[in-house]
Design a protein around this motif. Structure first.
Motif, PDB file in Angstrom:
ATOM      1  N   UNK A  91       0.710  -1.787   0.105  1.00 11.15           N
ATOM      2  CA  UNK A  91       0.184  -0.046  -0.166  1.00 11.15           C
ATOM      3  C   UNK A  91       1.022   1.277  -0.397  1.00 11.15           C
ATOM      4  N   UNK A  92       0.270   2.464  -0.588  1.00 13.06           N
ATOM      5  CA  UNK A  92       1.807   3.633  -0.619  1.00 13.06           C
ATOM      6  C   UNK A  92       0.443   4.808  -0.565  1.00 13.06           C
ATOM      7  N   UNK A  93       1.270   5.431   0.042  1.00  8.79           N
ATOM      8  CA  UNK A  93      -0.140   6.606   1.168  1.00  8.79           C
ATOM      9  C   UNK A  93       1.167   7.681   0.990  1.00  8.79           C
ATOM     10  N   UNK A  94       0.798   8.782   1.006  1.00  7.94           N
ATOM     11  CA  UNK A  94       1.368  10.419   0.960  1.00  7.94           C
ATOM     12  C   UNK A  94       0.143  11.576   1.408  1.00  7.94           C
ATOM     13  N   UNK A  95       0.975  12.280   2.268  1.00  8.72           N
ATOM     14  CA  UNK A  95       0.374  13.682   2.621  1.00  8.72           C
ATOM     15  C   UNK A  95       1.367  14.961   2.201  1.00  8.72           C
ATOM     16  N   UNK A  96       0.542  15.856   1.966  1.00  9.94           N
ATOM     17  CA  UNK A  96       1.304  16.861   2.004  1.00  9.94           C
ATOM     18  C   UNK A  96       2.041  17.555   3.043  1.00  9.94           C
ATOM     19  N   UNK A  97       2.755  17.663   3.182  1.00 11.62           N
ATOM     20  CA  UNK A  97       3.001  19.195   4.701  1.00 11.62           C
ATOM     21  C   UNK A  97       4.155  20.398   4.172  1.00 11.62           C
ATOM     22  N   UNK A  98       3.097  21.352   4.992  1.00 10.91           N
ATOM     23  CA  UNK A  98       4.136  22.640   4.312  1.00 10.91           C
ATOM     24  C   UNK A  98       5.069  22.777   5.358  1.00 10.91           C
ATOM     25  N   UNK A 104       2.061  11.914   9.164  1.00 11.90           N
ATOM     26  CA  UNK A 104       1.935  10.954   7.921  1.00 11.90           C
ATOM     27  C   UNK A 104       1.471   9.612   8.232  1.00 11.90           C
ATOM     28  N   UNK A 105       2.418   8.953   8.988  1.00 10.10           N
ATOM     29  CA  UNK A 105       1.384   7.664   9.909  1.00 10.10           C
ATOM     30  C   UNK A 105       0.479   8.053  10.272  1.00 10.10           C
ATOM     31  N   UNK A 106       0.409   8.681  10.822  1.00  7.91           N
ATOM     32  CA  UNK A 106      -1.186   9.143  12.135  1.00  7.91           C
ATOM     33  C   UNK A 106      -2.142   9.509  10.670  1.00  7.91           C
ATOM     34  N   UNK A 107      -1.447  10.359  10.137  1.00 11.44           N
ATOM     35  CA  UNK A 107      -2.487  10.753   8.728  1.00 11.44           C
ATOM     36  C   UNK A 107      -3.463   9.753   8.019  1.00 11.44           C
ATOM     37  N   UNK A 114      -5.357   7.476   9.948  1.00 15.67           N
ATOM     38  CA  UNK A 114      -6.739   7.745  10.536  1.00 15.67           C
ATOM     39  C   UNK A 114      -7.487   7.840   9.122  1.00 15.67           C
ATOM     40  N   UNK A 115      -7.217   7.390   7.866  1.00 13.94           N
ATOM     41  CA  UNK A 115      -7.658   8.098   6.275  1.00 13.94           C
ATOM     42  C   UNK A 115      -7.997   5.587   6.615  1.00 13.94           C
ATOM     43  N   UNK A 116      -7.578   4.978   7.138  1.00 11.69           N
ATOM     44  CA  UNK A 116      -8.007   3.712   7.268  1.00 11.69           C
ATOM     45  C   UNK A 116      -8.853   3.489   8.374  1.00 11.69           C
ATOM     46  N   UNK A 117      -9.952   4.753   9.111  1.00 15.21           N
ATOM     47  CA  UNK A 117     -10.306   4.298   9.312  1.00 15.21           C
ATOM     48  C   UNK A 117      -9.937   4.107  11.844  1.00 15.21           C
ATOM     49  N   UNK A 118      -8.704   4.419  11.810  1.00 15.74           N
ATOM     50  CA  UNK A 118      -8.089   4.422  13.065  1.00 15.74           C
ATOM     51  C   UNK A 118      -8.131   5.713  13.601  1.00 15.74           C
ATOM     52  N   UNK A 119      -8.699   5.415  14.614  1.00 17.06           N
ATOM     53  CA  UNK A 119      -8.910   7.192  15.421  1.00 17.06           C
ATOM     54  C   UNK A 119      -7.758   7.293  16.675  1.00 17.06           C
ATOM     55  N   UNK A 120      -7.501   6.953  16.825  1.00 16.56           N
ATOM     56  CA  UNK A 120      -6.226   6.396  17.749  1.00 16.56           C
ATOM     57  C   UNK A 120      -5.735   5.691  18.509  1.00 16.56           C
ATOM     58  N   UNK A 121      -4.564   6.213  19.506  1.00 17.66           N
ATOM     59  CA  UNK A 121      -3.867   4.162  20.326  1.00 17.66           C
ATOM     60  C   UNK A 121      -4.859   4.471  20.720  1.00 17.66           C
TER      61      UNK A 121
END
Length: 69
Positions: free
Chosen positions: A1-8, A32-35, A38-45
């Motif tokens: 699986x590939x996931x990317x997120x833009x960070x300023x 990026x890991x937390x994003x 979250x995209x996979x439906x995981x809300x937190x620890x």
């Protein structure tokens, strides 16, 4: 699986030569890991513990754009 997120990149994360502080790369990875989670439906620890998830692999890479003069 590939996931990317833009960070300023924020100015205070750079040194006087315009280089990103090494620690900030890892902070970006954590973000990026937390994003991704979250995209996979995981809300937190607490959502991770029952599933025994342990996402640890990351690839830090990036592209830079020319800075304006």
């Amino acid at each position: 699986m590939t996931f990317s997120v833009r960070i300023a990149v924020r100015g205070y994360e750079l040194d006087t030569q315009g280089h990103l502080n090494n620690v900030v790369y890892h902070q970006y990875g954590d973000h990026a890991r937390w994003e991704c989670l979250r995209a996979a439906g995981v809300g937190g620890l607490m959502d991770l513990r029952p599933a025994a998830w342990s996402p640890t692999r990351g690839n830090i890479g990036g592209r830079s754009r020319e800075r304006p003069p």
